[in-house]
Design an enzyme around this catalytic site. Structure first.
Site, PDB file in Angstrom:
ATOM      1  CB  SER A 131       1.867   3.322   3.772  1.00  0.00           C
ATOM      2  OG  SER A 131       1.988   1.659   3.488  1.00  0.00           O
ATOM      3  CE1 TYR A 144       6.798   5.008   2.045  1.00  0.00           C
ATOM      4  CE2 TYR A 144       5.863   2.942   3.766  1.00  0.00           C
ATOM      5  CZ  TYR A 144       5.727   3.963   2.392  1.00  0.00           C
ATOM      6  OH  TYR A 144       4.622   3.767   1.649  1.00  0.00           O
ATOM      7  CE  LYS A 148       3.742   7.047   2.862  1.00  0.00           C
ATOM      8  NZ  LYS A 148       2.618   8.057   1.849  1.00  0.00           N
TER       9      LYS A 148
END
Length: 229
Positions: A131, A144, A148
């Site tokens: 991402s 998050y 990642k």
């Protein structure tokens, strides 16, 4: 015929990749979180095999796989599944942190561990769909983005470790992509969701297949895909 193990084939980027590979006659092994989801995937992709295990509980994946038959040949392992829960650091609970780290980072590491023997034999490829948050973290994205950023570290280390075995490792960093996950992100942000403003999952699938089909004399280690409008 190449065999691909894919997580996240139920929607968004994963579904787009699975459709493209299925259409060209490749063999698919589609990960599902439970038997019900596996049945749905098998119906959607006739001839595909399924592999059941909960990515949110990576410590039990070995047990789950021990009760199933793993493919003898694996040409690619594609980590496309992911979860996201936004919130400021001052409000995120350990449960929220653990869930995102388990699904987005620890489970991919565990799946890779299980399939590395087959990937070494085939000199295959591991593809991590990361991402933009894996490169830069904004406010409310800490958990998050941490998962990642960790996924990037996993890929970079794996690439160096398996280079001698001929295993290629690619990380794809899509920007915001029109998908159910993006709809959830907009809901959490309190914004109206217009999928036409974001990348079509098919465009990300095209990028993934490009890295997969590249001749063996070259490798794409990292590729960033951003909205073009």
């Amino acid at each position: 015929m190449a065999t691909h193990v894919i997580t996240g084939a139920g929607s968004g980027i994963g579904a787009a990749v699975a459709r493209r590979l299925h259409a060209r006659g490749d063999q698919l092994v589609l990960h599902a979180r439970d038997a019900g989801r596996a049945k749905e995937l098998a119906a959607e992709f006739p001839g595909a095999r399924t592999l059941v295990g909960d990515l949110a509980d990576p410590e039990r994946l070995s047990w789950a796989f021990s009760h199933q038959t793993l493919p003898e040949r694996v040409d690619s392992l594609m980590h496309i599944a992911g979860v996201v829960d936004l919130g400021p650091v001052g409000e995120l609970t350990p449960k929220t942190w653990r869930h995102q780290l388990n699904v987005n980072l620890i489970a991919p590491a565990e799946l890779t561990r299980h399939f590395l023997p087959q990937l070494r034999v085939s000199q295959g490829q591991v593809i991590f769909v990361n991402s933009g948050a894996g490169l830069n973290a904004g406010a409310d994205w800490s958990a998050y983005a941490a998962s990642k950023h960790g996924l990037k570290a996993l890929a970079d280390s794996l690439r160096q470790e398996e280079h001698g075995a001929g295993v290629r490792v690619t990380t794809v960093y899509p920007g915001r992509t029109a998908s159910p996950m993006q709809a959830k992100v907009h809901q959490q942000e309190g914004k109206e969701y217009d999928p036409s403003k974001w990348i079509d999952p098919e465009s990300v699938a095209t990028t993934i297949l490009l890295t997969l089909d590249l001749p063996r004399d070259a490798a794409i280690n990292d590729v960033t895909v951003r909205p073009g409008r």
